[in-house]
Each structure stands twice: as C-alpha cells, then as structure tokens.
Design a protein around this motif. Structure first.
Motif, mmCIF file in Angstrom:
data_model
loop_
_atom_site.group_PDB
_atom_site.id
_atom_site.type_symbol
_atom_site.label_atom_id
_atom_site.label_comp_id
_atom_site.label_asym_id
_atom_site.label_seq_id
_atom_site.Cartn_x
_atom_site.Cartn_y
_atom_site.Cartn_z
ATOM 1 N N SER A 89 0.870 -16.762 -3.084
ATOM 2 C CA SER A 89 1.001 -16.225 -1.730
ATOM 3 C C SER A 89 1.021 -14.700 -1.711
ATOM 4 N N ALA A 90 1.462 -14.092 -2.804
ATOM 5 C CA ALA A 90 1.586 -12.634 -2.860
ATOM 6 C C ALA A 90 0.273 -11.927 -3.154
ATOM 7 N N VAL A 91 -0.741 -12.640 -3.622
ATOM 8 C CA VAL A 91 -2.018 -12.020 -3.984
ATOM 9 C C VAL A 91 -3.114 -12.593 -3.092
ATOM 10 N N PRO A 92 -3.526 -11.828 -2.089
ATOM 11 C CA PRO A 92 -4.586 -12.335 -1.205
ATOM 12 C C PRO A 92 -5.925 -12.445 -1.933
ATOM 13 N N ALA A 93 -6.805 -13.259 -1.381
ATOM 14 C CA ALA A 93 -8.150 -13.402 -1.942
ATOM 15 C C ALA A 93 -8.814 -12.034 -2.020
ATOM 16 N N GLY A 94 -9.508 -11.789 -3.098
ATOM 17 C CA GLY A 94 -10.192 -10.515 -3.282
ATOM 18 C C GLY A 94 -9.340 -9.456 -3.954
ATOM 19 N N PHE A 95 -8.061 -9.791 -4.217
ATOM 20 C CA PHE A 95 -7.158 -8.870 -4.893
ATOM 21 C C PHE A 95 -6.770 -9.468 -6.238
ATOM 22 N N GLU A 96 -6.216 -8.653 -7.095
ATOM 23 C CA GLU A 96 -5.803 -9.097 -8.423
ATOM 24 C C GLU A 96 -4.502 -8.407 -8.786
ATOM 25 N N ARG A 97 -3.581 -9.145 -9.402
ATOM 26 C CA ARG A 97 -2.328 -8.570 -9.870
ATOM 27 C C ARG A 97 -2.598 -7.862 -11.202
ATOM 28 N N VAL A 98 -2.105 -6.636 -11.326
ATOM 29 C CA VAL A 98 -2.290 -5.870 -12.545
ATOM 30 C C VAL A 98 -0.942 -5.311 -12.968
ATOM 31 N N THR A 99 -0.615 -5.467 -14.235
ATOM 32 C CA THR A 99 0.596 -4.887 -14.792
ATOM 33 C C THR A 99 0.180 -3.910 -15.870
ATOM 34 N N ALA A 100 0.690 -2.688 -15.775
ATOM 35 C CA ALA A 100 0.296 -1.665 -16.745
ATOM 36 C C ALA A 100 1.428 -0.670 -16.951
ATOM 37 N N ILE A 101 1.461 -0.079 -18.114
ATOM 38 C CA ILE A 101 2.376 1.021 -18.399
ATOM 39 C C ILE A 101 1.504 2.262 -18.506
ATOM 40 N N LEU A 102 1.768 3.227 -17.630
ATOM 41 C CA LEU A 102 0.911 4.409 -17.518
ATOM 42 C C LEU A 102 1.733 5.688 -17.586
ATOM 43 N N PRO A 103 1.083 6.795 -17.942
ATOM 44 C CA PRO A 103 1.762 8.091 -17.815
ATOM 45 C C PRO A 103 2.100 8.332 -16.338
ATOM 46 N N LYS A 104 3.125 9.133 -16.086
ATOM 47 C CA LYS A 104 3.599 9.337 -14.713
ATOM 48 C C LYS A 104 2.492 9.772 -13.762
ATOM 49 N N HIS A 105 1.639 10.685 -14.186
ATOM 50 C CA HIS A 105 0.614 11.184 -13.265
ATOM 51 C C HIS A 105 -0.398 10.090 -12.905
ATOM 52 N N GLN A 106 -0.705 9.214 -13.845
ATOM 53 C CA GLN A 106 -1.616 8.113 -13.536
ATOM 54 C C GLN A 106 -0.913 7.048 -12.686
ATOM 55 N N ALA A 107 0.353 6.825 -12.951
ATOM 56 C CA ALA A 107 1.109 5.851 -12.168
ATOM 57 C C ALA A 107 1.175 6.276 -10.706
ATOM 58 N N SER A 108 1.304 7.567 -10.451
ATOM 59 C CA SER A 108 1.360 8.027 -9.061
ATOM 60 C C SER A 108 0.030 7.786 -8.352
ATOM 61 N N VAL A 109 -1.066 7.896 -9.088
ATOM 62 C CA VAL A 109 -2.379 7.601 -8.501
ATOM 63 C C VAL A 109 -2.455 6.116 -8.137
ATOM 64 N N VAL A 110 -2.015 5.251 -9.025
ATOM 65 C CA VAL A 110 -2.048 3.817 -8.766
ATOM 66 C C VAL A 110 -1.153 3.474 -7.580
ATOM 67 N N ARG A 111 0.044 4.082 -7.513
ATOM 68 C CA ARG A 111 0.932 3.834 -6.366
ATOM 69 C C ARG A 111 0.260 4.250 -5.059
#
Length: 100
Positions: A65-87
C-alpha cells in the motif's frame, strides 16, 4: 482477513522488494495474499500462530500500500550532500495517484 486483501504475483514481488524479511514469513504471506490460503490454514500448515501469519501478511500489505504503481522502494546509505538531493526528490515526487 478481508477478501480484498489479495495481490497478484507481480504486486507481491514489488511489495517485498526492499523490505527486510526472511524467506519463511515471505512464503507464508504469499500463500495468503497471492494463493488465497486462509490465515488459519497457513498457520496450521507452518506450525505457527495465526497471529504470526497475520502480522506478516499485514506487514507486506502495508508495504504494498505504501508503494504506488510506477514507484520503487529504495534503501541506501549516502553521503549527506547526496542524501539531501534524494530527500528533495521525495518531496517533489507525487506519491498520490491521480483520480479521474
């Protein structure tokens, strides 16, 4: 369990993608959600409580229910600057499906 809690094999695969859960609970939830087995029968067949099956089914149903069609759940550990882009992508992504 409500009769509406059914998933296709593809929906089930997408729901479990990216969540941390062992194979036995996945198999039990698949028996219920995809194959249509009752939670009670699944519990008896696997030697577990009905509550254990219910918790697993609900966890996967919520993931679905949390992942609509056309979307994908992704889990990643990123540097802070890249994490802010993803957010920022998360904030811009329209997770709600549009209704006609």
């Amino acid at each position: 369990m409500a009769a509406s809690k059914r998933l296709t094999a593809a929906e089930f695969a997408r729901a479990i993608d990216g969540i941390s859960i062992s194979e036995r609970p996945i198999a039990m939830a698949r028996s219920v959600l995809v194959d249509g087995m009752s939670q009670s029968d699944c519990a008896r067949a696997n030697g577990v409580s009905r509550n254990a099956v219910c918790l697993t089914v609900n966890r996967i149903w919520e993931a679905h229910s949390a992942v609509p069609a056309g979307f994908e759940r992704v889990t990643a550990i990123l540097p802070k600057h890249q994490a802010s882009v993803v957010r920022s992508w998360i904030e811009r992504a329209p997770l709600k499906t549009e209704t006609a």
